[in-house]
Design a protein around this motif. Sequence first.
Motif, PDB file in Angstrom:
ATOM      1  N   LYS A  80      -9.339   9.415   5.085  1.00 20.70           N
ATOM      2  CA  LYS A  80      -9.533  10.385   5.950  1.00 20.70           C
ATOM      3  C   LYS A  80      -8.407  11.453   6.300  1.00 20.70           C
ATOM      4  CE  LYS A  80     -11.357   6.732   8.881  1.00 20.70           C
ATOM      5  NZ  LYS A  80     -12.214   6.510   8.241  1.00 20.70           N
ATOM      6  N   GLY A  81      -8.385  12.468   5.360  1.00 18.70           N
ATOM      7  CA  GLY A  81      -7.288  13.628   5.250  1.00 18.70           C
ATOM      8  C   GLY A  81      -6.052  13.295   5.078  1.00 18.70           C
ATOM      9  N   GLY A  82      -5.264  11.865   4.721  1.00 12.07           N
ATOM     10  CA  GLY A  82      -4.072  12.494   4.675  1.00 12.07           C
ATOM     11  C   GLY A  82      -3.022  12.294   6.098  1.00 12.07           C
ATOM     12  N   VAL A  83      -1.738  12.216   5.116  1.00 12.09           N
ATOM     13  CA  VAL A  83      -1.002  12.458   6.000  1.00 12.09           C
ATOM     14  C   VAL A  83      -0.755  13.381   6.995  1.00 12.09           C
ATOM     15  CG1 VAL A  83       2.403  11.988   6.772  1.00 12.09           C
ATOM     16  CG2 VAL A  83       0.403  10.322   4.718  1.00 12.09           C
ATOM     17  N   THR A  84      -1.193  14.594   6.313  1.00 11.55           N
ATOM     18  CA  THR A  84      -0.610  15.909   6.890  1.00 11.55           C
ATOM     19  C   THR A  84      -1.527  15.947   8.204  1.00 11.55           C
ATOM     20  OG1 THR A  84      -0.934  17.115   5.388  1.00 11.55           O
ATOM     21  CG2 THR A  84       1.419  16.334   6.217  1.00 11.55           C
ATOM     22  N   ARG A  85      -3.366  15.920   7.890  1.00  9.23           N
ATOM     23  CA  ARG A  85      -4.785  15.671   8.408  1.00  9.23           C
ATOM     24  C   ARG A  85      -4.953  14.848   9.111  1.00  9.23           C
ATOM     25  NH1 ARG A  85      -6.869  20.150   3.696  1.00  9.23           N
ATOM     26  NH2 ARG A  85      -5.156  20.733   3.083  1.00  9.23           N
ATOM     27  N   SER A  86      -4.641  13.974   8.856  1.00 12.16           N
ATOM     28  CA  SER A  86      -5.247  12.531  10.406  1.00 12.16           C
ATOM     29  C   SER A  86      -4.304  12.764  11.254  1.00 12.16           C
ATOM     30  CB  SER A  86      -4.874  11.410   8.832  1.00 12.16           C
ATOM     31  OG  SER A  86      -5.757  10.559   9.854  1.00 12.16           O
ATOM     32  N   LEU A  87      -5.510  12.597  11.747  1.00 15.27           N
ATOM     33  CA  LEU A  87      -5.197  12.084  13.572  1.00 15.27           C
ATOM     34  C   LEU A  87      -4.776  10.628  13.989  1.00 15.27           C
ATOM     35  CD1 LEU A  87      -6.958  14.371  15.401  1.00 15.27           C
ATOM     36  CD2 LEU A  87      -4.453  14.802  14.949  1.00 15.27           C
ATOM     37  N   SER A  88      -5.043   9.793  12.971  1.00 15.46           N
ATOM     38  CA  SER A  88      -4.801   8.826  12.608  1.00 15.46           C
ATOM     39  C   SER A  88      -3.783   7.711  12.715  1.00 15.46           C
ATOM     40  CB  SER A  88      -5.619   7.610  10.717  1.00 15.46           C
ATOM     41  OG  SER A  88      -5.136   6.412  11.059  1.00 15.46           O
ATOM     42  N   LEU A  89      -3.844   6.685  13.201  1.00 11.08           N
ATOM     43  CA  LEU A  89      -2.534   5.874  13.483  1.00 11.08           C
ATOM     44  C   LEU A  89      -2.096   5.311  12.438  1.00 11.08           C
ATOM     45  CD1 LEU A  89      -3.371   3.961  16.867  1.00 11.08           C
ATOM     46  CD2 LEU A  89      -2.032   5.792  16.610  1.00 11.08           C
ATOM     47  N   ASP A  90      -2.802   5.565  11.469  1.00 12.25           N
ATOM     48  CA  ASP A  90      -2.388   4.964  10.278  1.00 12.25           C
ATOM     49  C   ASP A  90      -2.107   5.737   9.234  1.00 12.25           C
ATOM     50  OD1 ASP A  90      -0.609   3.486   8.487  1.00 12.25           O
ATOM     51  OD2 ASP A  90      -2.669   2.161   8.084  1.00 12.25           O
ATOM     52  N   ALA A  91      -1.265   7.032   9.551  1.00  9.74           N
ATOM     53  CA  ALA A  91      -1.451   8.218   8.043  1.00  9.74           C
ATOM     54  C   ALA A  91      -1.341   7.545   6.757  1.00  9.74           C
ATOM     55  CB  ALA A  91      -1.579   9.324   8.851  1.00  9.74           C
ATOM     56  N   HIS A  92      -1.065   7.191   7.209  1.00 14.97           N
ATOM     57  CA  HIS A  92       0.227   6.276   5.221  1.00 14.97           C
ATOM     58  C   HIS A  92      -0.646   5.683   4.955  1.00 14.97           C
ATOM     59  CE1 HIS A  92       3.583   8.924   4.936  1.00 14.97           C
ATOM     60  NE2 HIS A  92       3.616   8.331   6.332  1.00 14.97           N
ATOM     61  N   GLY A  93      -1.725   4.394   5.876  1.00 12.74           N
ATOM     62  CA  GLY A  93      -2.742   3.221   4.943  1.00 12.74           C
ATOM     63  C   GLY A  93      -1.952   2.119   5.805  1.00 12.74           C
ATOM     64  N   LYS A  94      -0.724   1.966   5.242  1.00  9.47           N
ATOM     65  CA  LYS A  94      -0.122   0.890   5.748  1.00  9.47           C
ATOM     66  C   LYS A  94      -0.314  -0.148   5.517  1.00  9.47           C
ATOM     67  CE  LYS A  94       3.645   3.704   3.862  1.00  9.47           C
ATOM     68  NZ  LYS A  94       3.752   3.442   2.390  1.00  9.47           N
ATOM     69  N   CYS A  95      -1.884  -0.181   6.817  1.00 12.01           N
ATOM     70  CA  CYS A  95      -1.747  -1.967   7.175  1.00 12.01           C
ATOM     71  C   CYS A  95      -2.618  -1.719   6.297  1.00 12.01           C
ATOM     72  CB  CYS A  95      -2.590  -1.468   8.565  1.00 12.01           C
ATOM     73  SG  CYS A  95      -4.067  -0.048   8.308  1.00 12.01           S
ATOM     74  N   LEU A  96      -3.928  -0.889   5.318  1.00  8.38           N
ATOM     75  CA  LEU A  96      -4.465  -1.249   3.890  1.00  8.38           C
ATOM     76  C   LEU A  96      -4.487  -2.149   3.318  1.00  8.38           C
ATOM     77  CD1 LEU A  96      -5.994   1.996   3.154  1.00  8.38           C
ATOM     78  CD2 LEU A  96      -7.316   0.414   4.357  1.00  8.38           C
TER      79      LEU A  96
ATOM     80  N   THR B  76       1.174  -1.413  -0.167  1.00  7.55           N
ATOM     81  CA  THR B  76      -0.027   0.080   0.375  1.00  7.55           C
ATOM     82  C   THR B  76       0.500   1.621  -0.032  1.00  7.55           C
ATOM     83  OG1 THR B  76      -1.839  -1.016   1.626  1.00  7.55           O
ATOM     84  CG2 THR B  76      -1.657   1.258   1.319  1.00  7.55           C
ATOM     85  N   GLY B  77       0.630   2.341  -0.970  1.00  9.78           N
ATOM     86  CA  GLY B  77       0.953   3.495  -0.889  1.00  9.78           C
ATOM     87  C   GLY B  77      -0.433   4.073  -0.563  1.00  9.78           C
ATOM     88  N   ASP B  78       0.333   5.814  -0.494  1.00  7.50           N
ATOM     89  CA  ASP B  78      -1.160   7.003  -0.475  1.00  7.50           C
ATOM     90  C   ASP B  78      -0.411   7.823  -1.014  1.00  7.50           C
ATOM     91  OD1 ASP B  78       0.549   8.932   1.440  1.00  7.50           O
ATOM     92  OD2 ASP B  78       1.746   7.197   2.128  1.00  7.50           O
ATOM     93  N   LYS B  79      -1.194   8.702  -1.438  1.00  3.85           N
ATOM     94  CA  LYS B  79      -0.827  10.275  -2.520  1.00  3.85           C
ATOM     95  C   LYS B  79      -2.266  11.058  -1.789  1.00  3.85           C
ATOM     96  CE  LYS B  79       1.308  12.099  -5.256  1.00  3.85           C
ATOM     97  NZ  LYS B  79       2.753  12.372  -5.209  1.00  3.85           N
ATOM     98  N   GLY B  80      -1.654  11.407  -0.634  1.00  2.00           N
ATOM     99  CA  GLY B  80      -3.301  12.440  -0.111  1.00  2.00           C
ATOM    100  C   GLY B  80      -3.933  12.727   0.564  1.00  2.00           C
ATOM    101  N   ASP B  81      -5.049  11.871  -0.273  1.00  2.00           N
ATOM    102  CA  ASP B  81      -6.385  11.550   0.312  1.00  2.00           C
ATOM    103  C   ASP B  81      -6.498   9.797   0.039  1.00  2.00           C
ATOM    104  OD1 ASP B  81      -8.468  10.848   2.638  1.00  2.00           O
ATOM    105  OD2 ASP B  81      -9.953  11.738   1.549  1.00  2.00           O
TER     106      ASP B  81
END
Length: 102
Positions: A73-89, A11-16
């Motif tokens: 949920k807003g992406g790396v710089t905006r999310s308070l999620s423990l997995d902001a990058h979504g790597k566990c998806l 998994t990777g991420d780009k923004g949200d």
Amino acid sequence: MKLHDLAHGRTGDKGDTSNTSVIAYHAGDFDRLRRDVTAKRVANYLNHPASAVTRYVLPQLCAMNFVIKGALKGGVTRSLSLDAHGKCLSSILLNMPLPPDE
């Protein structure tokens, strides 16, 4: 049988947006994966709107790429999620049960 029995992922991420791949361990399993791991099934399994999930099939790599808009949920710089990058998806998706083989 679960998806992780036939494939691995990354998994990777780009923004949200999450970019989650599913890659067959063996080329012989790719047709089944292509048949059973649809954008709709992935959206349902991840409890995400079907319109936000796009599947790209890469037969030369025996892989599929799922682009999931709004997953982070807003992406790396905006999310308070423990997995902001979504790597566990990819791990969550690989736990998805597959229908019995026909």
